[in-house]
Design an enzyme around this catalytic site. Structure first.
Site, PDB file in Angstrom:
ATOM      1  N   ASP A 149       0.998  -1.059   0.008  1.00  0.00           N
ATOM      2  CA  ASP A 149      -0.224  -0.029  -0.095  1.00  0.00           C
ATOM      3  C   ASP A 149       0.794   1.291  -0.144  1.00  0.00           C
ATOM      4  O   ASP A 149       1.843   1.272  -0.921  1.00  0.00           O
ATOM      5  CB  ASP A 149      -1.133  -0.057   1.265  1.00  0.00           C
ATOM      6  CG  ASP A 149      -2.221   1.082   1.192  1.00  0.00           C
ATOM      7  OD1 ASP A 149      -3.140   0.898   0.553  1.00  0.00           O
ATOM      8  OD2 ASP A 149      -1.825   2.100   1.689  1.00  0.00           O
ATOM      9  N   TYR A 166      -2.610  11.349   2.863  1.00  0.00           N
ATOM     10  CA  TYR A 166      -3.077  11.324   1.416  1.00  0.00           C
ATOM     11  C   TYR A 166      -3.066  12.657   0.665  1.00  0.00           C
ATOM     12  O   TYR A 166      -2.647  12.680  -0.424  1.00  0.00           O
ATOM     13  CB  TYR A 166      -4.644  11.083   1.478  1.00  0.00           C
ATOM     14  CG  TYR A 166      -4.865   9.477   1.332  1.00  0.00           C
ATOM     15  CD1 TYR A 166      -5.255   8.465   0.198  1.00  0.00           C
ATOM     16  CD2 TYR A 166      -4.751   8.623   2.485  1.00  0.00           C
ATOM     17  CE1 TYR A 166      -5.412   7.458   0.261  1.00  0.00           C
ATOM     18  CE2 TYR A 166      -4.781   7.338   2.522  1.00  0.00           C
ATOM     19  CZ  TYR A 166      -5.037   6.733   1.464  1.00  0.00           C
ATOM     20  OH  TYR A 166      -5.414   5.368   1.477  1.00  0.00           O
ATOM     21  N   HIS A 223      -4.770  -7.564  -0.534  1.00  0.00           N
ATOM     22  CA  HIS A 223      -4.359  -6.156  -0.528  1.00  0.00           C
ATOM     23  C   HIS A 223      -3.526  -6.363   0.744  1.00  0.00           C
ATOM     24  O   HIS A 223      -2.460  -5.694   0.740  1.00  0.00           O
ATOM     25  CB  HIS A 223      -5.305  -5.065  -0.524  1.00  0.00           C
ATOM     26  CG  HIS A 223      -4.718  -3.748  -0.611  1.00  0.00           C
ATOM     27  ND1 HIS A 223      -4.330  -3.209  -1.885  1.00  0.00           N
ATOM     28  CD2 HIS A 223      -4.333  -2.961   0.357  1.00  0.00           C
ATOM     29  CE1 HIS A 223      -3.951  -2.028  -1.506  1.00  0.00           C
ATOM     30  NE2 HIS A 223      -3.829  -1.849  -0.230  1.00  0.00           N
TER      31      HIS A 223
END
Length: 381
Positions: free
Chosen positions: A178, A307, A357
């Protein structure tokens, strides 16, 4: 300040009591009949998980398990950094820094640390041993909130290189999934003479093109996959769009409602509909431990800022990393090899039929085997 301070997790009981009280007083929204997961996290699923969080989940059990791992804090570039550090009993172990993503914490690595550091005790070859360093990302969990803006990918990679130097590791490998799959290759760009090799899973930077021209040089199958990925991401990127543009706005909700924070985190943890996914389900205690850590450290809003910091460089072409890089692909991962090769020296590309994931939680055995196999090839040269 360059000292390394021992750290132990010790959450006050009053904080746990407050969490349980908030869970009991949740004000639930309505839901359309037969909506399932099509509008977002399914209400029945969430109600059941919250009930278990309040009445069955035992934080102290997981706190004690985390505290069995040596933990430290240090200050780098003005930011507190928390990290796990487990030295192998093997004298020639390879130093390895592993980096988690969102909405993960270092808790995700508990099932892989033992096999990586002590393969002899886990049925493996002692020649495959690693000294493992696992930092909490700035702004996440026990690293505490970020104190200044600017903690993007390159700054974090620079901090990781500084950390490894402080620990006496002049050469080391890097692994991550990730966000960790973006930060680890960046280490290869800023410290190519120190990074021995890079291993990533859930490679987030190679699913869609940064500009249309990148598709021209790809094979037909890679072009199709990249275009399919664009449509897939369009339907699932709402959470990322909010955090990459207005993280402070969503922080108020995340920091005030544990159920709201859990639902937000479930955007990735359950792959939208856990009854129709190819991914291996994540144990509910693992989901709740990661979520509890964010809640109890009051860092859900701070973590969201990553982010926005990372978005400053999204869409830009990266200069290629010269360091040998291997990619492990699990169900739910969308990396396109042709795109990955534009900015990485790819020497390994493997697909697995199970996992997901969050490979350290969903297929820890396969992830460990892939890491070992990659670094074994480097040690043979």
């Amino acid at each position: 300040m360059t000292s390394l301070e021992p750290f132990r997790i010790d959450i006050p009981q009053a904080d746990l009591d407050d969490l349980h009280d908030r869970l009991a007083r949740t004000r639930w929204p309505d839901e359309l009949p037969d909506a399932g997961w099509s509008y977002g996290v399914n209400k029945d699923y969430l109600v059941s998980l919250v009930d278990y969080w309040r009445t069955g989940y035992d934080w102290r059990e997981h706190e004690a398990r985390l505290n069995k791992i040596p933990q430290f804090t240090t200050e780098i570039d003005g930011q507190n950094i928390h990290f796990l550090h487990v030295r192998s009993p093997e004298p020639d172990a390879t130093p390895l820094i592993i980096t988690h993503g969102w909405p993960s914490t270092v808790h995700d690595f508990l099932d892989i640390i033992g096999p990586l550091t002590d393969p002899r005790a886990h049925g493996g070859d002692p020649a495959d041993a690693f000294d493992v360093v696992a930092p909490s990302l700035p702004g996440f969990a026990f690293s505490g909130p970020t104190r200044t803006g600017g903690w993007g990918i390159r700054r974090i990679a620079s901090a990781w290189d500084d950390l490894m130097g402080r620990l006496g590791y002049h050469h080391y490998g890097a692994q991550g999934g990730d966000f960790g799959s973006i930060i680890s290759p960046e280490l290869g760009r800023i410290a190519p003479d120190r990074v021995l090799g890079i291993h990533v899973n859930a490679l987030a930077s190679a699913a869609t093109p940064t500009h249309p021209g990148e598709l021209d040089g790809l094979s037909e199958s890679d072009r199709k996959q990249a275009r399919d990925n664009q449509m897939w991401w369009y339907g699932r990127s709402g959470y990322a769009t909010e955090m990459s543009t207005r993280p402070q706005t969503v922080a108020y909700a995340l920091n005030d409602s544990p159920v709201g924070q859990l639902a937000w985190n479930l955007e990735w943890f359950v792959d939208y509909d856990p009854t129709r996914t190819e991914q291996t389900p994540i144990d509910r205690d693992a989901i709740l431990t990661d979520t509890s850590i964010f809640w109890l450290t009051n860092t859900a809003g701070s973590a969201a800022r990553l982010y926005r910091e990372a978005a400053r460089v999204w869409g830009r072409q990266h200069r290629p990393s010269p360091v040998a890089t291997a990619v492990a692909n699990f169900p739910g991962d969308h990396a396109v090899r042709g795109l990955a090769e534009l900015s990485n020296t790819i020497v390994g590309w493997t697909r697995y039929p199970r996992g997901g994931h969050f490979a350290a939680l969903q297929a820890p055995d396969l992830l460990v085997d892939d890491i070992r196999a990659f670094f074994r090839t480097l040690n043979q040269h």
